[in-house]
Write an enzyme that holds these catalytic residues in place. Sequence first.
Site, PDB file in Angstrom:
ATOM      1  N   GLY A 102       0.833  -1.207   0.000  1.00  6.13           N
ATOM      2  CA  GLY A 102       0.000   0.000   0.000  1.00  6.13           C
ATOM      3  C   GLY A 102       0.856   1.241   0.000  1.00  6.13           C
ATOM      4  O   GLY A 102       2.065   1.171  -0.210  1.00  6.13           O
ATOM      5  N   ASN A 103       0.240   2.393   0.217  1.00  5.47           N
ATOM      6  CA  ASN A 103       1.003   3.645   0.266  1.00  5.47           C
ATOM      7  C   ASN A 103       0.369   4.592   1.281  1.00  5.47           C
ATOM      8  O   ASN A 103      -0.653   4.276   1.888  1.00  5.47           O
ATOM      9  CB  ASN A 103       1.091   4.270  -1.129  1.00  5.47           C
ATOM     10  CG  ASN A 103      -0.284   4.565  -1.688  1.00  5.47           C
ATOM     11  OD1 ASN A 103      -1.007   5.391  -1.160  1.00  5.47           O
ATOM     12  ND2 ASN A 103      -0.661   3.860  -2.749  1.00  5.47           N
ATOM     13  N   ARG A 104       0.964   5.769   1.444  1.00 10.20           N
ATOM     14  CA  ARG A 104       0.588   6.668   2.550  1.00 10.20           C
ATOM     15  C   ARG A 104      -0.549   7.621   2.229  1.00 10.20           C
ATOM     16  O   ARG A 104      -0.876   8.487   3.033  1.00 10.20           O
ATOM     17  CB  ARG A 104       1.817   7.480   2.969  1.00 10.20           C
ATOM     18  CG  ARG A 104       2.868   6.636   3.687  1.00 10.20           C
ATOM     19  CD  ARG A 104       4.132   7.449   3.914  1.00 10.20           C
ATOM     20  NE  ARG A 104       3.866   8.681   4.629  1.00 10.20           N
ATOM     21  CZ  ARG A 104       4.715   9.713   4.678  1.00 10.20           C
ATOM     22  NH1 ARG A 104       5.865   9.648   4.039  1.00 10.20           N
ATOM     23  NH2 ARG A 104       4.403  10.805   5.351  1.00 10.20           N
ATOM     24  N   SER A 105      -1.161   7.497   1.066  1.00 14.99           N
ATOM     25  CA  SER A 105      -2.203   8.470   0.715  1.00 14.99           C
ATOM     26  C   SER A 105      -3.378   8.404   1.704  1.00 14.99           C
ATOM     27  O   SER A 105      -3.880   7.324   2.015  1.00 14.99           O
ATOM     28  CB  SER A 105      -2.706   8.178  -0.697  1.00 14.99           C
ATOM     29  OG  SER A 105      -3.833   8.974  -0.957  1.00 14.99           O
TER      30      SER A 105
ATOM     31  N   ALA B 169      -3.594   7.609  -5.329  1.00 17.12           N
ATOM     32  CA  ALA B 169      -2.230   7.078  -5.424  1.00 17.12           C
ATOM     33  C   ALA B 169      -2.362   5.613  -5.803  1.00 17.12           C
ATOM     34  O   ALA B 169      -2.668   4.766  -4.957  1.00 17.12           O
ATOM     35  CB  ALA B 169      -1.518   7.242  -4.087  1.00 17.12           C
TER      36      ALA B 169
END
Length: 414
Positions: free
Chosen positions: A218-221, A286
Site C-alpha cells: 500500500g502507500n501513505r495516501s 495514489a
Amino acid sequence: MTQAGPVRPDVSRRIVLGVGGGIAAYKVCEVLRRLTEAGHLVRVVPTEAALKFVGAPTWEALSGSPVSHDMFAGVSEVPHVRLGQTADLVLVAPATADLLARATHGRADDLLCATLLTARCPVLLVPAMHTEMWEHPATQHNVAILRSRGTIVAQPASGRLTGADSGAGRLPEPAEIVELATLLLHRGDALRADLTGRQVVVSAGGTREPLDPVRYLGNRSSGRQGYALARVAAQRGAQVTLAAAHTADLADPAGVEVIRAGTASQLREAMLKAAAHADAVVMAAAVADFRPAVNHRSKIKKTGADPEPLSLAINPDVLVELVRSRPRDQVVVGFAAETGDSDVDVLTEARAKLARKGCDLLVVNTVGERRAFEVEDNTGWLLGADGTQTALPDGPKSLLASYVWDAVAARLTR
Ligand code: CTP
C-alpha cells in the site's frame, strides 16, 4: 509562471454563526467548537426557534460571547447592523426551509435575518430539513434566487434524518461544514456555481494490492485531497462520482456518489465506467504501480527458511487509459507527487510526466518531510498541456481543489 491568489491570511477571523430552528442545531455545537479552536472569533446568532433545541448558555459557553436572537437587546451597540458589517463570514447552520424563505424575501424580523441583510462578506447557508421540504418547489426556488444573488447555499447530505426516514436534507458533518467555511475565509469566491450541470469523476486514496488474505502493498495516501476535490466540485454545482480507494477515516462528501475501489484493478474498472460520460476526470488517487505477482489464497507462513523473494507484476496506468479512451472535450487532470533528485528538478520531471500521461492538467506536489501525504494542507503547481504553469498557494486541500476546478472550468468548452 503565474501565481494563483490572492489568498487572505489564515489568521483569527470574525464569524457570525447563525443557527436555525432544527434538530441538527445540536451538531452545530461541534462546528462552533472547531471554529473557536482554530482561533476565530465567533458570535452565535440563533433564531428564537433554535433556542428550543439548544439553549443560549451552551452557545455562550462554547463561543465565549453573549448570545441573543432579539433585535432589542443591547440596542446601544446597534447589533442588527454591526454584526453583519464587521463579519468576515456569515455561516448559517442548520438553514431551515423557513430561514431560507425569510432570507430570500429579505425579511429583517429577527437579529439573524437583519444580519444577513447587512453582511457584505461571503454568506454560507447550510440547509437541513426533511427531504420533502428540501425538494419542494418553493424551497428550490428560494435556493435558486439566493444563489443568483451570490449567497452560497451548500448541498445537503443524504442519509438518516430525524426519526426513521432517510434521504437528501441531512446536515453535512461538522468537519465538512468547517472545511467549507475555512475555504471561504481563504477565498471568498471559491464556491461559485460554475460546474452546474457538469458531471465530474474524482479518484482518491491509496490502492492496496493483496499479497495474501492479511497482507498488502500500500502507500501513505490519506485520500484528503481527492475528497476535497469531490466536495468542492459538488458545492460548485457538479454531479460528482468519487472512486475511493483506501483512505483515512473521512466522511462521505455531501451530495457525492461514492464508489469503493480497493485495488488498482478495481479502481481502473470504476474509473473507466464512470468517466465514459463525464465532462472532467481527476486522478488524485495514489495507484500502486506494482502488485504482488501472486495473491496467495492462504496466509504465507514462516517456515524457518529464508522467505521467497517477492515478485511483482506491473499494474495498468489508469490515467493513461482514461486519456486514451476519453470522449471528445473531456478535461483530464493528473496528480504527481515528486521528490526531484540532484540531477532533475521537480518541475522538469513533472513536465515530462504531463507529456507522458497526455492529460490536460497536472497538479504537482513536492513530497518530503510533512509535505503532501497525511497532512491537512497542500501546495504545489498546476501545469497545463498548453504550457501554462501556476504556483498554487499554501493552504487547505480544499483551497488547492478550488484552483484545480477553476482551471478545469476554464477548459470546459462544450
Ligand atoms: N496513475 C495511474 N495509474 C497508475 C499510476 C499512476 O492512474 N498505475 C496516476 C495517478 O493517479 C496520478 C498520475 O498517474 O494522477 C501520476 O502518478 P505517479 O505515481 O506520480 O506517476 P507514475 O506514472 O507512477 O510515475 P513514477 O512513479 O515513475 O513517478
